[in-house]
Scaffold this active site. Structure first.
Site, PDB file in Angstrom:
ATOM      1  N   CYS A   1       0.875  -1.175   0.000  1.00 12.22           N
ATOM      2  CA  CYS A   1       0.000   0.000   0.000  1.00 12.22           C
ATOM      3  C   CYS A   1       0.913   1.225   0.000  1.00 12.22           C
ATOM      4  O   CYS A   1       2.052   1.155  -0.444  1.00 12.22           O
ATOM      5  CB  CYS A   1      -0.961  -0.020   1.183  1.00 12.22           C
ATOM      6  SG  CYS A   1      -0.172   0.182   2.801  1.00 12.22           S
ATOM      7  N   ARG A   2       0.438   2.347   0.503  1.00 14.46           N
ATOM      8  CA  ARG A   2       1.255   3.562   0.486  1.00 14.46           C
ATOM      9  C   ARG A   2       2.397   3.472   1.489  1.00 14.46           C
ATOM     10  O   ARG A   2       3.546   3.758   1.167  1.00 14.46           O
ATOM     11  CB  ARG A   2       0.388   4.797   0.781  1.00 14.46           C
ATOM     12  CG  ARG A   2       1.130   6.117   0.612  1.00 14.46           C
ATOM     13  CD  ARG A   2       0.217   7.301   0.896  1.00 14.46           C
ATOM     14  NE  ARG A   2      -0.039   7.423   2.322  1.00 14.46           N
ATOM     15  CZ  ARG A   2       0.729   8.094   3.176  1.00 14.46           C
ATOM     16  NH1 ARG A   2       1.811   8.708   2.753  1.00 14.46           N
ATOM     17  NH2 ARG A   2       0.428   8.167   4.454  1.00 14.46           N
TER      18      ARG A   2
END
Length: 101
Positions: A63-64
Site C-alpha cells: 500500500c502507500r
C-alpha cells in the site's frame, strides 16, 4: 506476519523472480503508478475477491506506507493464504513504476 523491505522486493523484481504483488491502495493512488506486474485489489475489496487469489501461491501485499497492506496480510493469513507485507509500502519503493492502463 511476515514482512519484507521494499528494496528486498525490488531486488526480486529486478532479478525477474516470480513475485505476485497485490496493491491494496485506492484508485487515485494507483493512478500515480504501481509496481510493474502488480495486481490492484483495493483493501475494501479483498474479502469479496478471494476467488482471484490462489492459496498455493505466495503474495506480497503493498500500500502507500505498509498499514493497509498489513491489515490485508493479516486477513489473508487468517484465511489460509501465504502473504508477506511490504514494510514502508510505496513510500519506500525506489524501483520502477507503471501507470495502470
Amino acid at each position: 506476519m511476515k514482512e519484507i523491505e521494499a528494496n528486498q522486493l525490488e531486488e526480486k523484481v529486478n532479478k525477474k523472480d516470480e513475485v505476485n504483488i497485490i496493491d491494496v491502495r485506492e484508485d487515485e493512488e494507483v493512478a500515480e503508478g504501481m509496481i510493474p506486474g502488480a495486481k490492484h485489489i483495493r483493501l475494501s475489496e479483498v474479502p469479496e475477491r478471494l476467488d482471484e487469489l490462489d492459496k498455493d501461491k505466495h503474495y506480497y501485499m503493498v500500500c502507500r506506507s505498509g498499514g493497509r497492506s498489513g491489515k490485508a496480510s493479516q486477513f489473508l493469513e487468517e484465511n489460509g493464504y501465504d502473504v508477506t507485507n511490504v514494510a514502508g509500502g510505496m513510500l519506500a519503493w525506489d524501483g520502477d513504476v507503471e501507470k495502470p492502463s
